[in-house]
Design a protein around this motif. Structure first.
Motif, PDB file in Angstrom:
ATOM      1  N   TYR A  37       0.832  -1.171   0.008  1.00  0.00           N
ATOM      2  CA  TYR A  37       0.025  -0.069   0.005  1.00  0.00           C
ATOM      3  C   TYR A  37       1.084   1.162   0.145  1.00  0.00           C
ATOM      4  CZ  TYR A  37      -4.540  -2.117   1.097  1.00  0.00           C
ATOM      5  OH  TYR A  37      -5.767  -2.800   0.988  1.00  0.00           O
ATOM      6  N   ARG A  38       0.227   2.319  -0.397  1.00  0.00           N
ATOM      7  CA  ARG A  38       1.013   3.667  -0.083  1.00  0.00           C
ATOM      8  C   ARG A  38       0.070   4.583   0.488  1.00  0.00           C
ATOM      9  NH1 ARG A  38       1.841   5.749  -6.647  1.00  0.00           N
ATOM     10  NH2 ARG A  38      -0.242   6.635  -6.766  1.00  0.00           N
ATOM     11  N   GLN A  39       0.895   5.677   0.997  1.00  0.00           N
ATOM     12  CA  GLN A  39       0.134   6.809   1.638  1.00  0.00           C
ATOM     13  C   GLN A  39       1.015   8.073   1.454  1.00  0.00           C
ATOM     14  OE1 GLN A  39      -0.865   6.422   6.004  1.00  0.00           O
ATOM     15  NE2 GLN A  39      -2.566   7.711   5.577  1.00  0.00           N
ATOM     16  N   ALA A  40       0.275   8.958   0.617  1.00  0.00           N
ATOM     17  CA  ALA A  40       1.050  10.364   0.577  1.00  0.00           C
ATOM     18  C   ALA A  40       0.469  11.238   1.558  1.00  0.00           C
ATOM     19  CB  ALA A  40       0.392  10.778  -0.941  1.00  0.00           C
ATOM     20  N   PRO A  41       1.076  12.228   1.572  1.00  0.00           N
ATOM     21  CA  PRO A  41       0.663  13.204   2.734  1.00  0.00           C
ATOM     22  C   PRO A  41      -0.622  13.844   2.617  1.00  0.00           C
ATOM     23  CG  PRO A  41       2.711  13.837   2.115  1.00  0.00           C
ATOM     24  CD  PRO A  41       2.578  12.783   1.307  1.00  0.00           C
ATOM     25  N   GLY A  42      -1.666  13.745   3.726  1.00  0.00           N
ATOM     26  CA  GLY A  42      -2.805  14.115   3.466  1.00  0.00           C
ATOM     27  C   GLY A  42      -3.694  13.354   2.747  1.00  0.00           C
ATOM     28  N   MET A  43      -3.262  12.150   2.565  1.00  0.00           N
ATOM     29  CA  MET A  43      -4.252  11.115   1.652  1.00  0.00           C
ATOM     30  C   MET A  43      -4.427   9.777   2.465  1.00  0.00           C
ATOM     31  SD  MET A  43      -4.491  12.821  -1.141  1.00  0.00           S
ATOM     32  CE  MET A  43      -5.252  11.770  -2.471  1.00  0.00           C
TER      33      MET A  43
END
Length: 116
Positions: A37-43
């Motif tokens: 999985y991935r997580q970008a800032p604010g997402m």
């Protein structure tokens, strides 16, 4: 408790490639699927790709044609080859395993930064 060894993140220019690797160990239950999985800032955290024990793969639409996931079941290792990277791929990438009867377990994450 599952332990994770993640590697391969870093900084790359747009259009470049990175390979992420993750090895899971110590779990008491059979691993059904592994992936990223991935997580970008604010997402919110979002699926990138995963692969089941029977080698069935799932990719996010943005990953199709650019990313390839593979797995070594004997070593509980999953690799994500990422090509043609874009700045919007910048995120923390988390390895995960889905254990039968125990749900999901997560790695600590590795930063991927793509510069324009």
């Amino acid at each position: 408790q599952v332990q994770f060894e993640e590697s391969g993140g870093g900084l790359v220019q747009s259009g470049g490639s990175l390979s992420l690797s993750c090895t899971a160990s110590g779990g008491r239950f059979t691993i059904y699927a592994m992936g990223w999985y991935r997580q970008a800032p604010g997402m919110e955290r979002e699926l990138v790709a995963d692969v089941r024990t029977d080698d069935v793969t799932t990719y996010a639409d943005y990953a199709k044609g650019r990313f390839t996931i593979s797995r070594d079941n004997a070593k509980n290792t999953v690799t994500l080859q990422m090509n043609s990277l874009k700045p919007e791929d910048t995120a923390v990438y988390y390895c995960y395993v889905h254990q039968l009867g125990a749900g999901l377990a997560w790695g600590q994450g590795t930063q991927v930064t793509v510069s324009s």
